[in-house]
Design an enzyme around this catalytic site. Structure first.
Site, PDB file in Angstrom:
ATOM      1  N   HIS A 224       1.137  -1.348   0.040  1.00 41.62           N
ATOM      2  CA  HIS A 224      -0.343   0.229   0.063  1.00 41.62           C
ATOM      3  C   HIS A 224       1.172   1.658   0.134  1.00 41.62           C
ATOM      4  O   HIS A 224       2.100   1.333   0.913  1.00 41.62           O
ATOM      5  CB  HIS A 224      -0.644  -0.036   1.007  1.00 41.62           C
ATOM      6  CG  HIS A 224      -1.477   0.921   2.270  1.00 41.62           C
ATOM      7  ND1 HIS A 224      -2.189   2.116   1.002  1.00 41.62           N
ATOM      8  CD2 HIS A 224      -1.197   1.912   3.231  1.00 41.62           C
ATOM      9  CE1 HIS A 224      -1.781   2.527   2.397  1.00 41.62           C
ATOM     10  NE2 HIS A 224      -1.756   2.460   3.071  1.00 41.62           N
ATOM     11  N   TYR A 258      -5.808   9.509   2.699  1.00 42.68           N
ATOM     12  CA  TYR A 258      -5.440   9.699   3.371  1.00 42.68           C
ATOM     13  C   TYR A 258      -4.742  10.221   3.228  1.00 42.68           C
ATOM     14  O   TYR A 258      -3.457  10.161   3.003  1.00 42.68           O
ATOM     15  CB  TYR A 258      -6.097   8.572   4.937  1.00 42.68           C
ATOM     16  CG  TYR A 258      -4.748   7.383   4.703  1.00 42.68           C
ATOM     17  CD1 TYR A 258      -3.704   7.971   5.402  1.00 42.68           C
ATOM     18  CD2 TYR A 258      -4.596   6.249   3.925  1.00 42.68           C
ATOM     19  CE1 TYR A 258      -2.326   7.107   5.472  1.00 42.68           C
ATOM     20  CE2 TYR A 258      -3.646   5.744   4.556  1.00 42.68           C
ATOM     21  CZ  TYR A 258      -2.729   5.970   4.545  1.00 42.68           C
ATOM     22  OH  TYR A 258      -1.759   4.501   5.204  1.00 42.68           O
ATOM     23  N   ASP A 548     -26.913 -21.082  20.064  1.00 36.95           N
ATOM     24  CA  ASP A 548     -28.155 -21.852  20.529  1.00 36.95           C
ATOM     25  C   ASP A 548     -27.977 -22.839  19.628  1.00 36.95           C
ATOM     26  O   ASP A 548     -27.573 -22.526  18.988  1.00 36.95           O
ATOM     27  CB  ASP A 548     -29.424 -20.861  21.085  1.00 36.95           C
ATOM     28  CG  ASP A 548     -29.639 -20.174  19.550  1.00 36.95           C
ATOM     29  OD1 ASP A 548     -28.536 -19.727  18.949  1.00 36.95           O
ATOM     30  OD2 ASP A 548     -30.740 -19.536  19.366  1.00 36.95           O
TER      31      ASP A 548
END
Ligand code: FAD
Ligand code: THG
Length: 817
Positions: A224, A258, A548
C-alpha cells in the site's frame, strides 16, 4: 507454580501490546522474540503512519479502537507523546458519501464514540488546507488521532520489561516444538526457548509461522502506498518537531486517500492503486538491520500518479508541492477485513493474533490476554476468530482473491447485504438447479449460494391481499431486496413453502461419551428419549451465550446438532474427548424446511409415516421415508409455522425436492428465500446468534432464559448464572416496531430514548404478517413495553415503540397444532 511460560513471536505493535497486557495481569514469564532488531524490527509497525479512526461498522472493531485510544493517550516515552489526539475528519465529495457519513455517524453513536456530521465550512475551519468548495460535509470524531507506533512499542516494551518480560531481537523463529498435541517451545536461530503458550503476532508473516504447526492463517500481504511531500508553505511554523501535527487526520474515501501532517510536510496514503500482493518468498532474505526494512518495498510512482492529482484537488496547497519520498508498505488483508485471533486446532497452546491494524492493536491484545488468562474475552470475538472461516475459505486462492477485493473495497460504501461477485458457486445444495429454474436471486454466505427470493413468485405480489402489500422502501433498504419477499412470507403463513436449509451447519456427535459431553456443554436436559429435540444454549464460563443450538437425539449414543457456524464446530471438537466423535455432516447432507399451515397435508401425502399431531409431536424427530427417500424429519420451525426440517443425504436431495414440489402444487407450495425467512423469524421472536446475541450477553438479557433448565447443574457457565434472572438484568434485547408502519431500518443503528443514545439495533426487517417494520435492539431494562424510542437512520430519526413479543403466534397454536 508461577504463571505459564509465554513466547510471543513478533515485537510489532501487536506483540508488544500483548506483552504489556499479559504482564499487567501478573503473567511475568513472557518472552518476546523478533527476527529484526529492537525496537524497530522492520515489520509493518516500524513505519506505520498511525492514523486511528475509531468508527467501524463492527461494534467489536470500534471497541478495540476505542481501547487503543484510551490506552495510548496515557503513554509516553521520556515525555514524548504516543498518541496525539488531533481528531479525525472524513470528508464527502459526493451525495452518496455524505449519506454514508451519516450512516457511519450512526455506527459511532451506536458503539459509544462521540461524533458529529459537520458542514464544509466547519470542515475547513478544522482543517484549513481543505477546499470547502470541493466537499459536501464531513464526519468529525474528536477523540481520533495519531498513534506513534514506533514510540508505543518502546513505551510498552519498557513497561512489560519492568514487570519481568524479556525482549530478544535478531532472533528468528524457525520451528514450533510440540509433543502430545501441546506446544513445548520455540526453535530459533539462537536455540530453543521453552514455552507453555506461544502467540504468533507475526503480522503479514503469519502464514509462514502458522505453517510451522500446519495451521491455516488466511491473510494476504499486500503493498500500500505512502508518500511524504516536501515542505508545504501553508504548514510552515504550525507544528513543532515534537507535536508533528495539529490538524485532524483526514480521510477522503471517495478517492481512496488519507492524509496526516509530518511537521511541515504532508503524508498521503493511497488505496487507489491496483492491489499489489506480495509473495513472502520473494522478500529479501538475510539478516534484518535497521536499514533493511523488509516491509518497505520500492515506491512505484506510476501507481501513485492519479492519487497525487486527486490530492491536489482536495488540498489546493499541494498544487505547488512535490513528493519527497514514498514507499510501498506491506501489511495484511483478510477475506472479510477482520483480524485473525485463535488457537491452532491441532497444537494446543499455539495462538495467533494477526492481520491487526495499529488502530485495533491494544484492543486485540487485551482480548488475547483475557482469553489466555481468564479463558474469555470481554469483547465478543466471533467476527475475529480465525475459526469463523469455512474450509473452502482457507484455500490460498480464495484468500488471495477475496483479500485483494477487500483492499479494493476498503473505503467503498458497502451495503450490508451486498454479495461478493467472485468467487461464487463454491458450494451449492442439491436443489440449486431447481432454484435457478425458479429464478432464485442468490446471495453468498460461507461459500454457500443461498436464495434470497424467487423471481418465479413475482406474479404473487399482485395477488397479495391489501394488508399484506409492503410499502415502498427508501433506495438504501430497497437494495438487494424485493417485494417478492412479502409474497413468500404471505404464502408461508397461509399455505406452505420450501426453504433450503442446507447451509445451516450440523454436526453428528456420537459415541459412549456423547450424552456426557452434551450435558456438560449445554443448559438443557440431554438425557431425554430417543426422538427428542431440544433447543438449548452453550454458554461460556462467564454465562455468556456462545451459541443457541438444537440437539436431536437420534439414538442413545448419537445426536444431530444444528449449530450456528464453524465456531461451534471448533468448540465442540475441542471439548470432546476420545469417547466421542464429532463430525461436520453439513456437506454430505441437505435440508428442506417445509413450513406453513398446509405442511402436514403435503408431507403426509408422500409418506406412509405418521405426521399427525399425536404421531409426530412438536420438537420431536423421526426417521421416515418421504417419496422413498430416507429422511430424518424434525418438527420445528425457525419461521414459526407448522412443519418439519427434512434432512437427507445429498444423493437423495434432488428427488426429495422434486417430490415435494410436484405434490405441493395441489397445496399451493412455493419456494421461499432468506428475505422472507429472516422477517418471519423476527416476527416469531427467534434470535439470530452473532447478530442479536453473542458471548457478551447472558441468556436472560437476550430473552432466551427459558432455555436454561433451572434444576440443571454442572454445565459450563452454570455457576456464573447464579443470582441472575429475567428480573435482575439491566439491559435487554427487545422487539421494536416502527410507528409509521413503513420506515425499514437495516441493523446497527443507534436507538435514542428521550433524545439520548440508549442502545442499538441488532436485526431488522419488514414484518409482513404484522404490516410494520421490526427491529430488535439492546436497550436498558427500564425500556419496557410501550416505551417510545427513536432510531437514527442516516440523517433521519424514526419513531418506534417497544412491543411485546413474539408478534406472531404467541400462544403457539399455529406451530403446535
Ligand atoms: P508487525 O509490526 O509487522 O510485527 C510483526 C513482527 O513479527 C515483525 O517485527 C517481524 O519481524 C516479526 N516476525 C515475523 N516472522 C518472524 C519470525 N519467524 N521470527 C521472529 N520474528 C518474526 N494501521 C493503522 O491502524 N493506521 C494507519 O494509518 C496505518 N497505515 C499504514 C500504512 C502503511 C504504509 C502500512 C504498510 C501499514 C499501515 N497500517 C496502519 C497497518 C499497520 O501498520 C499494521 O497493521 C500493524 O503495524 C501490524 O502490526 P503487527 O504487530 O501485527 O505486525
Ligand atoms: N434449526 C435447527 N438448528 C438450528 C437452527 C434451526 N440451530 C441454530 C439456530 N437455528 C438456532 N436457533 C433457533 C431459535 C429458535 C428455535 C430453534 C432454533 C425454536 N425455538 C422454540 C421457541 O422459542 O419457541 C423452542 C421451543 C422449545 O424450547 O420447546 O424453535 O433453525 N435444526
Amino acid at each position: 507454580m508461577g504463571s505459564p511460560r509465554v513466547v510471543i513471536i513478533g515485537a510489532g505493535i501487536v506483540g508488544t501490546n500483548l506483552a504489556d497486557e499479559l504482564t499487567a495481569r501478573g503473567w511475568n514469564r513472557v518472552t518476546v522474540l523478533d527476527q529484526g532488531p529492537l525496537p524497530l524490527t522492520g515489520g509493518s509497525s516500524s513505519h506505520a503512519p498511525g492514523l486511528v479512526f475509531q468508527t467501524n461498522a463492527s461494534k467489536t472493531m470500534t471497541t478495540f479502537a476505542s481501547y487503543t485510544v484510551e490506552k495510548f493517550v496515557t503513554l509516553d516515552v521520556d515525555g514524548a507523546w504516543c498518541f496525539n489526539q488531533v481528531g479525525g475528519l472524513e470528508v464527502a465529495t459526493t451525495e452518496e458519501r455524505l449519506a454514508e457519513l451519516h450512516r457511519r455517524h450512526g455506527f459511532a453513536t451506536a458503539w459509544g464514540v462521540a461524533a458529529r456530521v459537520i458542514d464544509p465550512q466547519e470542515c475547513a475551519k478544522l482543517h484549513p488546507l481543505l477546499d470547502p468548495r470541493r466537499i459536501l460535509g464531513g464526519l468529525h470524531v474528536e477523540t481520533d488521532g495519531l498513534a506513534k507506533a514506533s514510540r508505543v512499542v518502546v513505551a510498552l516494551a519498557r513497561r512489560a520489561q519492568s514487570r519481568g518480560a524479556e525482549f530478544r531481537g535478531s532472533t528468528r523463529v524457525v520451528g514450533i516444538e510440540h509433543s502430545g498435541g501441546k506446544v513445548t517451545g520455540v526453535a530459533t536461530t539462537a536455540g530453543t526457548v521453552p514455552a507453555d503458550i506461544v502467540v504468533s503476532c507475526g503480522g503479514f508473516w503469519g502464514p509462514e509461522l502458522g505453517a510451522l504447526v500446519g495451521m491455516d492463517v488466511p491473510l494476504l500481504p499486500l503493498a500500500h502506498q505512502y508518500v511524504k511531500t516536501h515542505e508545504i508553505p501553508e504548514l510552515a511554523g504550525r507544528n513543532t518537531e515534537a507535536s508533528e501535527a495539529g490538524f485532524p487526520i483526514l480521510r477522503h474515501q471517495d478517492q481512496d486517500l488519507y492524509f496526516r501532517e509530518h511537521v511541515d510536510r504532508l503524508g498521503i496514503g493511497s488505496y487507489a492503486h491496483r492491489p499489489m500482493p506480495v509473495d513472502l518468498r520473494e522478500l529479501p532474505g538475510g539478516e534484518i538491520t535497521s536499514e533493511t526494512m523488509p516491509s518497505m518495498l520500492e515506491f512505484t510512482d506510476e501507481d501513485f500518479a492519479p492519487a497525487w492529482e486527486q490530492s491536489k484537488l482536495l488540498l489546493p496547497c499541494l498544487e505547488t508541492a512535490t513528493i519527497e519520498s514514498g514507499f510501498n508498505g506491506i501489511f495484511s488483508f483478510t477475506p472479510d477485513g477482520a483480524p485473525l485471533i485463535g488457537e491452532s486446532p491441532d497444537v494446543a497452546g499455539f495462538w495467533i493474533a494477526e492481520a491487526v491494524w495499529v488502530t485495533h492493536s491494544a484492543g486485540v491484545a487485551r482480548a488475547v490476554a483475557q482469553l489466555l488468562v481468564d479463558g474469555r474475552s470481554e469483547v465478543p470475538l466471533n467476527g475475529c476468530d480465525v475459526h469463523r472461516f469455512e474450509d473452502v475459505q482457507l484455500d490460498p486462492d480464495y484468500v488471495s482473491e477475496t483479500s485483494q477485493q477487500n483492499f479494493v473495497e476498503v473505503y467503498d460504501i458497502l451495503h450490508p447485504l451486498q454479495p461478493r461477485q467472485s468467487p461464487r458457486d463454491l458450494r451449492v445444495s442439491p436443489f440449486h438447479a431447481r432454484q435457478k429454474e425458479l429464478g432464485a436471486v442468490f446471495l453468498e454466505a460461507g461459500g454457500w449460494e443461498r436464495p434470497h427470493w424467487f423471481e418465479s413468485n413475482a406474479d404473487l405480489v399482485a395477488e397479495l391481499p391489501a394488508e399484506w402489500r409492503p410499502p415502498q422502501r427508501d433506495p438504501w433498504s430497497a437494495m438487494f431486496h424485493s417485494p417478492i419477499a412479502a409474497a413468500e412470507a404471505w404464502r408461508t403463513r397461509t399455505a406452505v413453502a420450501l426453504y433450503d436449509m442446507t447451509p445451516l451447519k450440523r454436526l453428528e456427535v456420537t459415541g459412549p461419551g456423547a450424552v456426557a459431553l452434551m450435558e456438560r456443554l449445554t443448559t438443557g436436559k440431554m438425557d431425554k428419549s430417543v426422538g427428542s429435540v431440544t433447543y438449548t444454549l452453550m454458554l461460556d464460563g462467564a454465562g455468556g451465550v456462545r451459541s443457541d443450538i438444537t440437539v436431536a437425539r437420534l439414538s442413545p449414543d448419537t445426536f444431530q446438532i444444528g449449530v450456528n457456524g464453524n465456531l461451534d464446530v471448533d468448540y465442540v471438537r475441542r471439548q470432546a474427548d476420545d469417547s466421542v466423535v464429532v463430525r461436520d455432516i453439513t456437506g454430505g447432507t441437505c435440508c428442506i424446511g417445509v413450513w406453513g399451515p398446509r405442511a402436514r397435508d403435503l408431507v403426509s401425502a408422500l409418506s406412509r409415516d405418521d405426521f399427525s399431531n399425536d404421531g409426530f409431536k412438536y420438537f420431536r424427530c423421526k426417521q421416515v421415508r418421504i417419496a422413498g427417500a430416507p429422511v430424518t424429519a424434525m418438527r420445528l420451525s425457525y419461521v414459526g409455522e407448522l412443519g418439519w426440517e427434512l434432512y437427507t443425504t445429498a444423493d437423495h436431495g434432488l428427488r426429495l425436492w422434486d417430490a415435494l414440489w410436484a405434490e405441493g402444487r395441489r397445496h399451493g407450495v412455493i419456494a421461499a428465500g432468506r428475505a422472507a425467512f429472516n422477517s418471519l423469524r423476527m416476527e416469531k421472536g427467534y434470535r439470530s446468534w452473532g447478530t442479536d446475541m453473542t458471548t457478551e450477553h447472558n441468556p436472560y438479557e437476550a430473552g432466551v432464559g427459558f432455555a436454561v433448565r433451572a434444576q440443571k447443574e454442572g454445565y459450563i457457565g452454570h455457576e456464573a448464572l447464579a443470582g441472575i434472572s429475567d428480573e435482575t438484568v439491566e439491559r435487554r434485547l427487545v422487539c421494536l416496531t416502527v410507528d409509521d408502519g413503513r420506515s425499514v431500518v437495516m441493523g446497527s443503528e443507534p436507538v435514542f430514548i428521550n433524545g439520548e443514545p440508549a442502545g442499538y439495533v441488532t436485526s431488522a426487517a419488514f414484518g409482513h404478517t404484522v404490516g410494520a417494520p421490526i427491529a430488535y435492539a439492546w436497550l436498558p431494562a427500564s425500556a419496557t413495553v410501550g416505551t417510545g424510542v427513536e432510531i437514527a437512520y442516516f440523517d433521519r430519526r424514526v419513531a418506534a415503540t417497544v412491543v411485546a413479543e413474539p408478534l406472531v403466534d404467541p400462544e403457539m397454536t399455529k406451530i403446535r397444532s
